[in-house]
Design an enzyme around this catalytic site. Structure first.
Site, short mmCIF file in Angstrom:
data_model
loop_
_atom_site.label_atom_id
_atom_site.label_comp_id
_atom_site.label_asym_id
_atom_site.label_seq_id
_atom_site.Cartn_x
_atom_site.Cartn_y
_atom_site.Cartn_z
N HIS A 45 65.13 25.44 34.90
CA HIS A 45 64.35 26.58 34.81
C HIS A 45 62.94 26.07 33.91
CE1 HIS A 45 67.84 29.55 35.28
NE2 HIS A 45 67.49 29.04 36.55
N GLU A 130 73.88 30.54 35.68
CA GLU A 130 75.24 29.87 35.34
C GLU A 130 76.39 31.15 35.50
OE1 GLU A 130 74.61 28.13 31.53
OE2 GLU A 130 76.83 28.50 31.05
C1 2E6 Z 1 71.97 24.52 32.78
C2 2E6 Z 1 72.72 25.00 32.07
C3 2E6 Z 1 72.22 25.39 30.54
O1 2E6 Z 1 68.18 29.57 31.70
P1 2E6 Z 1 69.02 28.28 31.23
O2 2E6 Z 1 68.81 28.12 29.69
O3 2E6 Z 1 70.49 28.47 31.48
O4 2E6 Z 1 68.54 27.08 31.82
P2 2E6 Z 1 67.54 26.11 31.69
O5 2E6 Z 1 67.24 25.30 33.05
O6 2E6 Z 1 66.47 26.63 31.13
O7 2E6 Z 1 68.12 25.07 30.70
C4 2E6 Z 1 68.82 23.97 30.98
C5 2E6 Z 1 70.18 24.40 31.44
C6 2E6 Z 1 70.84 24.06 32.45
N1 2E6 Z 1 71.11 25.19 30.69
#
Ligand code: 2E6
Ligand code: F3S
Length: 315
Positions: A45, A130
């Site tokens: 993200h 997720e």
């Molecule tokens: C995948 C799982 C957890 O919104 P979130 O914090 O889940 O995602 P990103 O992409 O900001 O952070 C990495 C990530 C990927 N965290």
């Protein structure tokens, strides 16, 4: 004369091992198969990560149906419901799963509990990819979602004696502990991990914000509005006593008026925010202040995750 300011940089901050691996997967796929390579959902993200991969030939879509069958597709770090790889196989597509191994671990936990006859309770945020991916490991109705302590009173499990819980990996450690306690109070037989499934990166970034909170007048969290772990860092900053705790995507987003008069500002970055954006923020402070930069390090991270074998063979 510029006013003086101390910038405290949290450590660890920024990229985690799962994000690093997911970005490498897209880059290696582009090397192996050439452009375009399709990516289902933002690989992580962060707009800057996504834009730079798009410049290299990645095409971002929300659903598998938007991909042609003759090009490879990568599933984002957040994970996908079981139906997605099943559909890719049915369409005979080449696919690479960039789901973070720590998310895959939660998927396996859910399957294991379910095969032992437990109905699942997932602690997480409705609609987050997720959560959709993890809930989608089991048939509909097998996973009950709770977002808050109040939700615990609202669920109606099939059999309160046969329950297990799992969590999203990027939640607030403290808020989740309260929800787990509420679940255990209402369902004493519930089983689950020893604490929760929050990952090391989320835990470490929250701990470093707590450690600096007493020394700063304001906190800036570099991250995207749809990044769960980044948004939790803003909340942790507020809960730890920062009167001003704000998410910024990059230096241009900083509201300088809001931090006027501050003597010390903390800066951290979510797990999907590249270090170049932190450098940009430091430079913006240096342009306005007589700046001292200090780092508050509460943990060292040396975790690395291997990319899937299919791509290692190319390298
Ligand atoms: C995948 C799982 C957890 O919104 P979130 O914090 O889940 O995602 P990103 O992409 O900001 O952070 C990495 C990530 C990927 N965290
Ligand atoms: Fe994985 Fe945690 Fe990063 S679940 S992608 S290590 S924020």
């Amino acid at each position: 004369m510029k006013p003086s300011m101390t910038l405290y940089l949290a450590a660890p901050r920024g990229f985690c091992a799962g994000v690093d691996r997911a970005i490498k997967i897209v880059e290696m796929a582009l090397e192996k198969w050439g452009a375009p390579v399709y990516v289902r959902h933002e690989i992580v993200h962060n707009k800057f990560v996504v834009d730079s991969l798009r410049d290299k030939g990645a095409v971002f879509v929300e659903e598998l149906e938007e991909c042609p069958t003759d090009r490879p597709v990568i599933f984002s770090a957040h994970g996908v419901p079981k139906s997605v790889p099943a559909e890719a196989e049915r369409r005979e597509m080449i696919y690479v799963d960039a789901t973070c191994p720590l998310v895959s671990k939660v998927h396996k936990e859910a399957e294991r509990h379910s095969s032992n006859g437990h109905q699942m309770v997932m602690i997480g945020h409705a609609g987050h990819p997720e959560v959709l991916g993890t809930m989608g490991q089991l048939p509909e109705g097998e996973v009950l979602l709770v977002e808050t302590v109040d939700d615990v009173a609202k669920i109606t499990p099939r059999d309160p004696e046969q329950l297990a819980f799992i969590t999203q990996t990027t939640l607030s450690v403290d808020d989740t502990a309260a929800i787990v306690a509420a679940l255990q109070a209402r369902f004493p037989a519930i089983v689950g991990p020893s604490k929760e499934d929050i990952c090391y990166a989320t835990t470490n970034r929250q701990a470093s914000v707590k450690a600096m909170a007493g020394q700063i007048d304001a906190l800036l969290v570099i991250g995207a509005p749809n990044s769960s772990n980044s948004r939790r860092l803003v909340e942790v900053g507020s809960a730890a006593g920062c009167a001003y705790s704000q998410l910024v995507q990059r230096a241009a987003d900083i509201d300088w008026r809001a931090i006027e008069g501050a003597k010390a500002v903390g800066v951290t970055a979510g797990a999907s925010a590249p270090e170049v954006l932190i450098d940009e923020v430091i430079d913006a402070f240096r342009a306005r202040y007589d700046l001292t930069v200090d780092q508050i390090e509460t943990a060292r991270e040396d975790i690395e995750f291997k990319v899937p074998r299919m791509l290692r063979e190319t390298a």
